[in-house]
Design a protein around this motif. Structure first.
Motif, PDB file in Angstrom:
ATOM      1  N   ASN A   1     -22.455   2.162  41.446  1.00  0.00           N
ATOM      2  CA  ASN A   1     -23.330   3.215  40.991  1.00  0.00           C
ATOM      3  C   ASN A   1     -24.249   3.707  42.099  1.00  0.00           C
ATOM      4  O   ASN A   1     -24.456   4.906  42.240  1.00  0.00           O
ATOM      5  CB  ASN A   1     -24.155   2.735  39.805  1.00  0.00           C
ATOM      6  CG  ASN A   1     -23.320   2.605  38.553  1.00  0.00           C
ATOM      7  OD1 ASN A   1     -22.506   3.459  38.241  1.00  0.00           O
ATOM      8  ND2 ASN A   1     -23.501   1.518  37.838  1.00  0.00           N
ATOM      9  N   THR A   2     -24.795   2.794  42.852  1.00  0.00           N
ATOM     10  CA  THR A   2     -25.669   3.200  43.944  1.00  0.00           C
ATOM     11  C   THR A   2     -24.885   3.965  45.001  1.00  0.00           C
ATOM     12  O   THR A   2     -25.359   4.979  45.513  1.00  0.00           O
ATOM     13  CB  THR A   2     -26.351   1.964  44.575  1.00  0.00           C
ATOM     14  OG1 THR A   2     -27.049   1.267  43.540  1.00  0.00           O
ATOM     15  CG2 THR A   2     -27.323   2.353  45.658  1.00  0.00           C
TER      16      THR A   2
ATOM     17  N   PRO B   1     -28.094   5.345  41.133  1.00  0.00           N
ATOM     18  CA  PRO B   1     -28.648   3.996  40.995  1.00  0.00           C
ATOM     19  C   PRO B   1     -29.316   3.751  39.642  1.00  0.00           C
ATOM     20  O   PRO B   1     -29.484   2.605  39.235  1.00  0.00           O
ATOM     21  CB  PRO B   1     -29.668   3.904  42.135  1.00  0.00           C
ATOM     22  CG  PRO B   1     -30.053   5.318  42.396  1.00  0.00           C
ATOM     23  CD  PRO B   1     -28.830   6.136  42.114  1.00  0.00           C
ATOM     24  N   GLY B   2     -29.683   4.803  38.938  1.00  0.00           N
ATOM     25  CA  GLY B   2     -30.324   4.654  37.636  1.00  0.00           C
ATOM     26  C   GLY B   2     -29.452   3.938  36.628  1.00  0.00           C
ATOM     27  O   GLY B   2     -29.949   3.242  35.737  1.00  0.00           O
ATOM     28  N   ARG B   3     -28.151   4.077  36.760  1.00  0.00           N
ATOM     29  CA  ARG B   3     -27.242   3.402  35.833  1.00  0.00           C
ATOM     30  C   ARG B   3     -27.367   1.882  35.935  1.00  0.00           C
ATOM     31  O   ARG B   3     -27.367   1.183  34.935  1.00  0.00           O
ATOM     32  CB  ARG B   3     -25.804   3.819  36.094  1.00  0.00           C
ATOM     33  CG  ARG B   3     -25.528   5.238  35.703  1.00  0.00           C
ATOM     34  CD  ARG B   3     -24.090   5.563  35.949  1.00  0.00           C
ATOM     35  NE  ARG B   3     -23.744   6.833  35.346  1.00  0.00           N
ATOM     36  CZ  ARG B   3     -22.527   7.310  35.304  1.00  0.00           C
ATOM     37  NH1 ARG B   3     -21.535   6.616  35.840  1.00  0.00           N
ATOM     38  NH2 ARG B   3     -22.282   8.474  34.742  1.00  0.00           N
ATOM     39  N   SER B   4     -27.442   1.373  37.137  1.00  0.00           N
ATOM     40  CA  SER B   4     -27.600  -0.073  37.324  1.00  0.00           C
ATOM     41  C   SER B   4     -29.007  -0.522  36.966  1.00  0.00           C
ATOM     42  O   SER B   4     -29.208  -1.663  36.555  1.00  0.00           O
ATOM     43  CB  SER B   4     -27.292  -0.458  38.771  1.00  0.00           C
ATOM     44  OG  SER B   4     -25.936  -0.206  39.054  1.00  0.00           O
ATOM     45  N   THR B   5     -29.963   0.380  37.120  1.00  0.00           N
ATOM     46  CA  THR B   5     -31.345   0.036  36.797  1.00  0.00           C
ATOM     47  C   THR B   5     -31.490  -0.318  35.324  1.00  0.00           C
ATOM     48  O   THR B   5     -32.251  -1.229  34.971  1.00  0.00           O
ATOM     49  CB  THR B   5     -32.282   1.201  37.172  1.00  0.00           C
ATOM     50  OG1 THR B   5     -32.108   1.496  38.556  1.00  0.00           O
ATOM     51  CG2 THR B   5     -33.737   0.845  36.918  1.00  0.00           C
ATOM     52  N   TRP B   6     -30.752   0.346  34.446  1.00  0.00           N
ATOM     53  CA  TRP B   6     -30.807   0.023  33.018  1.00  0.00           C
ATOM     54  C   TRP B   6     -30.331  -1.394  32.762  1.00  0.00           C
ATOM     55  O   TRP B   6     -30.913  -2.118  31.960  1.00  0.00           O
ATOM     56  CB  TRP B   6     -29.981   1.017  32.194  1.00  0.00           C
ATOM     57  CG  TRP B   6     -30.670   2.326  32.032  1.00  0.00           C
ATOM     58  CD1 TRP B   6     -30.337   3.501  32.632  1.00  0.00           C
ATOM     59  CD2 TRP B   6     -31.826   2.590  31.237  1.00  0.00           C
ATOM     60  NE1 TRP B   6     -31.217   4.477  32.257  1.00  0.00           N
ATOM     61  CE2 TRP B   6     -32.146   3.949  31.401  1.00  0.00           C
ATOM     62  CE3 TRP B   6     -32.635   1.804  30.417  1.00  0.00           C
ATOM     63  CZ2 TRP B   6     -33.221   4.536  30.766  1.00  0.00           C
ATOM     64  CZ3 TRP B   6     -33.708   2.397  29.786  1.00  0.00           C
ATOM     65  CH2 TRP B   6     -33.994   3.737  29.960  1.00  0.00           C
ATOM     66  N   TYR B   7     -29.285  -1.789  33.441  1.00  0.00           N
ATOM     67  CA  TYR B   7     -28.778  -3.151  33.291  1.00  0.00           C
ATOM     68  C   TYR B   7     -29.816  -4.156  33.787  1.00  0.00           C
ATOM     69  O   TYR B   7     -30.110  -5.146  33.114  1.00  0.00           O
ATOM     70  CB  TYR B   7     -27.454  -3.307  34.045  1.00  0.00           C
ATOM     71  CG  TYR B   7     -26.982  -4.732  34.139  1.00  0.00           C
ATOM     72  CD1 TYR B   7     -26.469  -5.382  33.028  1.00  0.00           C
ATOM     73  CD2 TYR B   7     -27.058  -5.425  35.338  1.00  0.00           C
ATOM     74  CE1 TYR B   7     -26.039  -6.700  33.104  1.00  0.00           C
ATOM     75  CE2 TYR B   7     -26.632  -6.737  35.429  1.00  0.00           C
ATOM     76  CZ  TYR B   7     -26.124  -7.363  34.308  1.00  0.00           C
ATOM     77  OH  TYR B   7     -25.709  -8.655  34.388  1.00  0.00           O
ATOM     78  N   GLU B   8     -30.348  -3.912  34.966  1.00  0.00           N
ATOM     79  CA  GLU B   8     -31.344  -4.830  35.545  1.00  0.00           C
ATOM     80  C   GLU B   8     -32.590  -4.906  34.668  1.00  0.00           C
ATOM     81  O   GLU B   8     -33.164  -5.988  34.485  1.00  0.00           O
ATOM     82  CB  GLU B   8     -31.717  -4.390  36.967  1.00  0.00           C
ATOM     83  CG  GLU B   8     -30.550  -4.415  37.943  1.00  0.00           C
ATOM     84  CD  GLU B   8     -29.914  -5.784  38.088  1.00  0.00           C
ATOM     85  OE1 GLU B   8     -30.615  -6.799  37.918  1.00  0.00           O
ATOM     86  OE2 GLU B   8     -28.717  -5.843  38.382  1.00  0.00           O
ATOM     87  N   ALA B   9     -33.021  -3.785  34.110  1.00  0.00           N
ATOM     88  CA  ALA B   9     -34.194  -3.781  33.233  1.00  0.00           C
ATOM     89  C   ALA B   9     -33.919  -4.583  31.961  1.00  0.00           C
ATOM     90  O   ALA B   9     -34.772  -5.352  31.503  1.00  0.00           O
ATOM     91  CB  ALA B   9     -34.591  -2.347  32.887  1.00  0.00           C
TER      92      ALA B   9
ATOM     93  N   TRP C   1     -23.839  -3.123  28.429  1.00  0.00           N
ATOM     94  CA  TRP C   1     -24.029  -2.142  29.494  1.00  0.00           C
ATOM     95  C   TRP C   1     -22.697  -1.532  29.916  1.00  0.00           C
ATOM     96  O   TRP C   1     -22.595  -0.325  30.086  1.00  0.00           O
ATOM     97  CB  TRP C   1     -24.724  -2.807  30.684  1.00  0.00           C
ATOM     98  CG  TRP C   1     -24.844  -1.904  31.868  1.00  0.00           C
ATOM     99  CD1 TRP C   1     -25.782  -0.938  32.072  1.00  0.00           C
ATOM    100  CD2 TRP C   1     -23.985  -1.872  33.010  1.00  0.00           C
ATOM    101  NE1 TRP C   1     -25.560  -0.319  33.270  1.00  0.00           N
ATOM    102  CE2 TRP C   1     -24.461  -0.867  33.867  1.00  0.00           C
ATOM    103  CE3 TRP C   1     -22.862  -2.598  33.392  1.00  0.00           C
ATOM    104  CZ2 TRP C   1     -23.860  -0.575  35.084  1.00  0.00           C
ATOM    105  CZ3 TRP C   1     -22.259  -2.314  34.594  1.00  0.00           C
ATOM    106  CH2 TRP C   1     -22.755  -1.315  35.429  1.00  0.00           C
TER     107      TRP C   1
END
Length: 132
Positions: free
Chosen positions: A1-2, A7-15, A51
């Protein structure tokens, strides 16, 4: 994604992971560390599956293929654990060499089971590696 500039797509998973794991740790704080580790693994897997399904919701073929792979992994693991459960009384767990023999037998069984799974589920891919 990055790498794709999203990168926002992976940010949802990390959050989701950053919220889920500490909340579960607090909710189940009376568990010992070993059981918490199992809980963290299960929750991490569930968050990832959610996710992944959300991420690729428009690509039903990819999600279905991933689901099929997951089911085959669960089936192989269940079979290995069933065999292990049935073999456990005969392996002996008293002391000394018997413990090491039991451990070596289990390890060999799980390695053989994993090799069989790789052969059945990814045989075409492995054959392609041999040709290169």
């Amino acid at each position: 994604n990055t790498a794709q500039g999203r990168p926002g797509r992976s940010t949802w998973y990390e959050a989701a992971m950053a919220l889920t794991i500490p909340a579960a740790t607090f909710a189940f704080r009376r568990m010992d560390l070993l059981h918490l580790a199992h809980l963290w693994s299960a929750l991490g897997g569930l968050v990832f599956i959610g996710w992944f399904a959300w991420q690729f919701r428009r690509e039903r073929g990819l999600v279905a293929g991933f689901g099929g792979q997951m089911l085959s992994v669960v089936a192989v693991c269940a079979l290995l654990f069933l065999i292990d459960r049935l073999m456990a009384p005969g392996l002996g767990y008293t002391s000394g060499k018997a413990v090491w023999v039991a451990l070596a037998t289990r390890l060999a069984m799980f390695i053989a089971g994993y090799a069989l799974f790789l052969r059945l589920a990814h045989g075409e891919f492995l054959a392609g590696l041999k040709r290169k």
